[in-house]
Motif scaffolding. Structure first.
Motif, mmCIF file in Angstrom:
data_model
loop_
_atom_site.group_PDB
_atom_site.id
_atom_site.type_symbol
_atom_site.label_atom_id
_atom_site.label_comp_id
_atom_site.label_asym_id
_atom_site.label_seq_id
_atom_site.Cartn_x
_atom_site.Cartn_y
_atom_site.Cartn_z
ATOM 1 N N ASP A 105 0.854 -1.188 0.000
ATOM 2 C CA ASP A 105 0.000 0.000 0.000
ATOM 3 C C ASP A 105 0.893 1.242 0.000
ATOM 4 O O ASP A 105 1.625 1.498 0.959
ATOM 5 C CB ASP A 105 -0.901 -0.011 1.236
ATOM 6 N N HIS A 106 0.861 1.989 -1.110
ATOM 7 C CA HIS A 106 1.684 3.194 -1.241
ATOM 8 C C HIS A 106 0.872 4.466 -1.012
ATOM 9 O O HIS A 106 1.309 5.548 -1.410
ATOM 10 C CB HIS A 106 2.323 3.244 -2.634
ATOM 11 N N SER A 111 0.566 10.278 -0.301
ATOM 12 C CA SER A 111 0.072 11.401 0.496
ATOM 13 C C SER A 111 1.209 12.337 0.893
ATOM 14 O O SER A 111 1.068 13.565 0.827
ATOM 15 C CB SER A 111 -0.641 10.872 1.743
ATOM 16 N N ARG A 112 2.367 11.756 1.278
ATOM 17 C CA ARG A 112 3.511 12.600 1.641
ATOM 18 C C ARG A 112 4.015 13.389 0.440
ATOM 19 O O ARG A 112 4.340 14.583 0.559
ATOM 20 C CB ARG A 112 4.636 11.731 2.217
ATOM 21 N N ASP A 115 1.556 16.189 -0.268
ATOM 22 C CA ASP A 115 1.680 17.272 0.707
ATOM 23 C C ASP A 115 2.937 18.100 0.457
ATOM 24 O O ASP A 115 2.914 19.334 0.582
ATOM 25 C CB ASP A 115 1.711 16.696 2.126
ATOM 26 N N ALA A 116 4.042 17.413 0.088
ATOM 27 C CA ALA A 116 5.282 18.146 -0.187
ATOM 28 C C ALA A 116 5.131 19.039 -1.412
ATOM 29 O O ALA A 116 5.610 20.181 -1.427
ATOM 30 C CB ALA A 116 6.435 17.162 -0.389
ATOM 31 N N ALA A 117 4.456 18.530 -2.457
ATOM 32 C CA ALA A 117 4.250 19.343 -3.658
ATOM 33 C C ALA A 117 3.350 20.538 -3.367
ATOM 34 O O ALA A 117 3.608 21.659 -3.833
ATOM 35 C CB ALA A 117 3.650 18.480 -4.765
ATOM 36 N N GLU A 118 2.294 20.322 -2.588
ATOM 37 C CA GLU A 118 1.405 21.432 -2.243
ATOM 38 C C GLU A 118 2.119 22.463 -1.374
ATOM 39 O O GLU A 118 1.917 23.670 -1.543
ATOM 40 C CB GLU A 118 0.166 20.889 -1.526
ATOM 41 N N SER A 119 2.965 21.989 -0.453
ATOM 42 C CA SER A 119 3.713 22.925 0.391
ATOM 43 C C SER A 119 4.687 23.753 -0.440
ATOM 44 O O SER A 119 4.810 24.973 -0.252
ATOM 45 C CB SER A 119 4.461 22.149 1.478
#
Length: 247
Positions: A105-106, A111-112, A115-119
């Motif tokens: 399950d990736h 998700s990480r 989140d990093a791209a959105e940040s």
């Protein structure tokens, strides 16, 4: 099964081949011409069934192993598998087979990364707004500007693209980022000097004036000395290159 050999003994084929006994001349040879002659003598004096056993023991020539199972037309032991009738056999699971490993399950990794791209996109948008605010007006003769690290990174990207698009000493150049909605305008002025400060380092630019506008803003070429190739001031304006000095 035990058959009589050429010397009258009743040893089986396997025992004959592995037995080191021989006649009075000494141990039986296992290789070479003498061994082949001894084996040939056994074949000559053996009956058909014993000859098959000797052949299997000497050359490991065994009968074909067939897959057992129900079949409408049983195949004989001498029938090739290529020509034998087909038989439907259910696949059997090996007792020692390992269970199939479930798919990993990736979702957490995705998700990480999301989140990093959105940040990163958030900080770049904030940096673009900072540049719009700080460099809303053209820089002066001796400008000292303090920027955040993300703003300095975005400014360096735009400045590199702008200076790479043309000769800033002959005409103003610009570069923009459609996603961030900003455009950097660069104009050559021998009297100008800019000192950019950030926590990651300082950058000093001599002979340039900078201004940041909206992305769809036009290039600031109208009415600028040195932009017309036929203007005598163009050669004078293009005589000195802007200098970037990293402190």
């Amino acid at each position: 099964m035990r058959t009589a050999g050429p010397d009258g003994d009743t040893a089986g084929p396997w025992q004959r081949l592995s037995d080191g006994r021989a006649r009075a001349e000494g141990p039986a040879p296992r290789h070479g011409r003498a061994a082949l002659l001894r084996l040939a003598a056994w074949f000559e004096e053996a009956d058909p069934r014993a000859a098959h056993e000797i052949c299997a023991a000497a050359f490991a020539v065994y009968g074909a192993t067939h897959l057992g199972g129900p079949c409408d037309e049983p195949a004989g032991a001498t029938v090739s598998w290529w020509q034998a009738p087909l038989a439907s056999v259910a696949a059997a699971r090996l007792a020692s087979a390992l269970p199939a490993e479930p798919a990993r399950d990736h979702s957490a990794q995705r998700s990480r990364l999301r989140d990093a791209a959105e940040s990163s996109a958030h900080w770049r948008r904030s940096a673009a707004q900072e540049l719009r605010r700080v460099l809303a007006e053209p820089t002066g003769d001796d400008s000292r500007i303090r920027l955040s690290d993300p703003a300095m990174e975005v400014l360096m990207e735009l400045l590199t693209a702008a200076l790479g698009s043309g000769d800033a000493t002959r005409r103003p150049v610009s570069a923009g980022d459609l996603e961030l909605g900003v455009r950097l305008h660069v104009r050559h002025d021998p009297q100008a000097a800019i000192a950019l400060r950030a926590s990651g380092g300082d950058l000093n630019l001599d002979g340039l004036r900078l201004r940041v506008t909206a992305f769809d803003a036009a290039d600031e070429t109208a009415g600028t000395p040195g932009t017309d190739p036929d203007d005598p001031a163009a050669d004078e304006a293009g005589s000195a290159l802007p200098i970037a000095r990293e402190a």
